[in-house]
Design a protein around this motif. Structure first.
Motif, PDB file in Angstrom:
ATOM      1  N   ARG A  92       0.709  -1.206   0.120  1.00 22.13           N
ATOM      2  CA  ARG A  92       0.100  -0.022   0.007  1.00 22.13           C
ATOM      3  C   ARG A  92       0.877   1.216   0.117  1.00 22.13           C
ATOM      4  O   ARG A  92       0.531   2.247  -1.046  1.00 22.13           O
ATOM      5  CB  ARG A  92      -0.921   0.026   1.361  1.00 22.13           C
ATOM      6  CG  ARG A  92      -1.904  -0.992   1.169  1.00 22.13           C
ATOM      7  CD  ARG A  92      -2.951  -0.907   0.397  1.00 22.13           C
ATOM      8  NE  ARG A  92      -4.032  -1.618   0.262  1.00 22.13           N
ATOM      9  CZ  ARG A  92      -5.074  -2.059   1.226  1.00 22.13           C
ATOM     10  NH1 ARG A  92      -5.538  -1.086   1.805  1.00 22.13           N
ATOM     11  NH2 ARG A  92      -5.958  -2.987   0.974  1.00 22.13           N
ATOM     12  N   HIS A  96       0.646   4.057  -2.908  1.00 24.29           N
ATOM     13  CA  HIS A  96       0.336   5.622  -2.652  1.00 24.29           C
ATOM     14  C   HIS A  96       1.388   6.516  -3.001  1.00 24.29           C
ATOM     15  O   HIS A  96       1.128   7.583  -3.271  1.00 24.29           O
ATOM     16  CB  HIS A  96      -0.330   5.696  -1.029  1.00 24.29           C
ATOM     17  CG  HIS A  96      -1.451   5.286  -0.680  1.00 24.29           C
ATOM     18  ND1 HIS A  96      -2.462   6.048  -0.734  1.00 24.29           N
ATOM     19  CD2 HIS A  96      -1.697   4.095  -0.084  1.00 24.29           C
ATOM     20  CE1 HIS A  96      -3.547   5.359  -0.311  1.00 24.29           C
ATOM     21  NE2 HIS A  96      -3.360   4.192   0.105  1.00 24.29           N
ATOM     22  N   ASP A 210      -6.968   3.407   4.887  1.00 26.20           N
ATOM     23  CA  ASP A 210      -7.553   3.387   4.021  1.00 26.20           C
ATOM     24  C   ASP A 210      -8.886   4.209   3.664  1.00 26.20           C
ATOM     25  O   ASP A 210      -9.298   4.668   2.588  1.00 26.20           O
ATOM     26  CB  ASP A 210      -8.166   1.850   3.751  1.00 26.20           C
ATOM     27  CG  ASP A 210      -7.181   0.767   3.199  1.00 26.20           C
ATOM     28  OD1 ASP A 210      -5.995   1.482   2.747  1.00 26.20           O
ATOM     29  OD2 ASP A 210      -7.236  -0.254   3.484  1.00 26.20           O
TER      30      ASP A 210
END
Length: 424
Positions: A92, A96, A210
Motif C-alpha cells: 500500500r 500511494h 484506507d
C-alpha cells in the motif's frame, strides 16, 4: 484511469479479506516445530524462518488459556498474520507513493495546458480586434479563441473539483503513514511476543488509513470544499480509554510516572488543544475560503472571455467585446497560476493534517493518563522524551512549556488574593 484505480483498490480490499479468511483456516498452518512457513509473497516465493529468530516462547508470555502445543501454534498463527499484514502495508505504501507522483504530474500538466490555451485564446482575440475587418480570417480567430476559452473553462471546472495538488498531498501523507505502520509492525515482532490484540489493532489501523486516504476518484474521494473544517483523522478511535476514564478509581504511579509528570502532560494536552490544533484549524479555514474564491473566479473569467471573443468585430460588440476577450483571459491565467501553481489545495490539506497530528498526540496522552494500571502504561520518562521530540522540543523546553501554560491561572489567583488582602 479512475476506473483502473478503483479496480485496483477493490482488488486489494478483496485480497485482504481473503488473506484473513485463509489465516483462520486450519489448512493454512503447515509448519514444523522449529521452522515457520510465512505466507507466500506476491512473486510466488515463500519464506521459511526459524521460530527462535523471531519469537522466544516463555511460559509467562503465553495466555493461560493456551497451554503446550496449542499456545505455540497460536503464536505461530499470530506471527504469520502480522507478516501477512506487513506485506500488504508495504504494498500500500508503494502504491500511494506512485499514485501521489502521478497526481502531482496531473497538476503540472493540466496547469500548463490551461494557461497555454488561455494565453493563445487571448492573443487570437486581440488580433481579431486589431484587424477591424470582418471576414474569414477574423471569424476563424474569433471561433478559435472562443473554443479555446470554453475548453479551458471545462478543464478548470474539473481541476477545481478534484484539486490535483491536494490529491497528491493526500497520497504523500498516506505513503508516509503506511511506511510508519510497517516499521511499527517490525518493531512489535522484534522486541516482544505479539498477541491477538496486536493483530486486531494493526488491522484497524490499516482500515482507518484506507478510509482516511482513499485511492479512487469516483465515489470515495474526499470533499475538497467541506462545509465544516475538521482535523484529518487517520487512526481508529479507542473507546477503552473513555470507559476507564469514567470508571474512576485510584491511579497507580510507578514505571517512571509521578504526580508532577502527570500534571505536566495534562498541561501539554491543554496547550495542544487551545493553541496548536485550534490555530491550524483556523488557518485551514482561511486557506479554504481563498481556494473557494479562486475556484469560482477561474472558470468565470474564462467563460466571460469566451463570450467577449465571440462578439469581437461585430457592429454592436464595440470595445467591450475585445476587453472581455483579452482582459479576462489574462486575469484567468493569473488566477489559475495562483490557485494551482501555488497549490492552495495542498496547503489546505497540509494544515488539516497538522491539526490532525496535534489531535492524535492529544488523544495518545489522554489515553495514557487515563490508564489506571501503571504497568500497562509506557515508561513515563520514555513517554515524556517521545512527546518532546514529536513536538520538536527538548525535555527542558517541554517542561517550560507546561509551566508557562499553568502560570496565567496561578497569577490570576495570586492577584485576587493580593487584592482581597488590600481591601481588608
Amino acid at each position: 484511469m479512475a476506473t483502473l484505480q478503483a479496480a485496483s483498490f477493490c482488488s486489494f480490499s478483496t485480497s485482504f479479506g481473503k488473506i484473513k479468511a485463509t489465516l483462520n483456516s486450519p489448512k493454512h498452518h503447515q509448519s514444523s516445530d522449529n521452522y515457520l512457513s510465512l505466507p507466500k509473497l506476491s512473486n510466488g516465493l515463500q519464506a521459511i524462518v526459524p521460530i527462535s529468530s523471531h519469537i522466544e516462547m516463555k511460559p509467562n508470555t503465553i495466555d493461560n488459556s493456551n497451554k503446550g502445543n496449542d499456545g505455540v501454534s497460536r503464536s505461530k498463527t499470530i506471527l504469520q498474520e502480522l507478516y501477512t499484514i506487513m506485506e500488504i502495508v508495504a504494498d500500500r505504501a508503494e502504491m500511494h507513493k506512485n499514485i501521489g507522483a502521478q497526481r502531482d504530474n496531473w497538476n503540472r500538466l493540466l496547469l500548463n495546458s490551461v494557461n497555454g490555451m488561455t494565453f493563445t485564446a487571448a492573443t487570437m482575440a486581440g488580433l481579431a480586434a486589431l484587424s477591424g475587418v470582418i471576414g474569414a480570417p477574423v471569424l476563424a480567430l474569433k471561433l478559435s479563441a472562443s473554443l479555446l476559452y470554453m475548453a479551458s473553462t471545462g478543464i478548470l471546472l474539473v481541476m477545481n473539483k478534484i484539486q490535483p495538488s491536494q490529491l497528491a498531498e493526500e497520497q504523500r501523507n498516506a505513503a508516509r503513514l503506511f511506511k510508519q505502520l510497517h516499521e511499527d509492525i517490525k518493531i512489535t515482532v522484534a522486541v516482544r511476543n505479539p498477541t491477538a490484540s496486536d493483530v486486531e489493532d494493526v488491522t484497524e489501523k490499516v482500515l482507518a488509513l484506507d478510509k482516511a486516504y482513499p485511492l479512487p476518484l469516483l465515489g470515495t474521494m474526499l470533499d475538497k470544499f467541506p462545509a465544516n473544517v475538521e482535523p484529518a483523522v487517520w487512526w481508529p478511535h479507542n473507546l477503552k480509554s473513555q470507559q476507564e476514564n469514567k470508571a474512576g478509581g485510584r491511579v497507580e504511579r510507578s514505571n517512571g510516572w509521578n504526580e508532577n509528570l502527570e500534571e505536566e502532560m495534562k498541561e501539554v494536552v491543554g496547550v495542544l488543544k487551545r493553541k496548536d490544533a485550534a490555530e491550524y484549524v483556523r488557518l485551514s479555514k482561511v486557506v479554504l475560503k481563498v481556494n473557494k474564491i479562486l475556484a469560482v473566479c477561474g472558470p468565470l473569467f474564462t467563460g466571460l472571455a469566451a463570450v467577449g471573443s465571440a462578439f469581437v468585430g461585430l457592429p454592436f460588440g464595440g470595445s467591450w467585446a475585445a476587453f472581455l476577450g483579452v482582459m479576462f483571459g489574462a486575469l484567468a491565467t493569473v488566477v489559475n497560476t495562483m490557485q494551482h501553481g501555488g497549490q492552495v489545495g495542498m496547503v489546505f490539506e497540509m494544515y488539516r493534517g497538522s491539526a490532525g497530528f496535534f489531535r492524535l498526540m492529544e488523544e495518545n496522552i489522554t489515553s495514557t493518563l487515563t490508564e489506571r494500571e501503571a504497568d500497562k502504561r509506557e515508561n513515563g520518562e520514555l513517554f515524556e522524551l517521545k512527546v518532546a521530540l514529536q513536538l520538536g522540543r527538548s525535555l527542558s523546553e517541554l517542561r517550560g512549556l507546561a509551566r508557562s501554560s499553568s502560570l496565567p491561572s496561578a497569577g490570576i489567583r495570586q492577584d485576587k488574593e493580593e487584592y482581597a488582602s488590600k481591601l481588608f
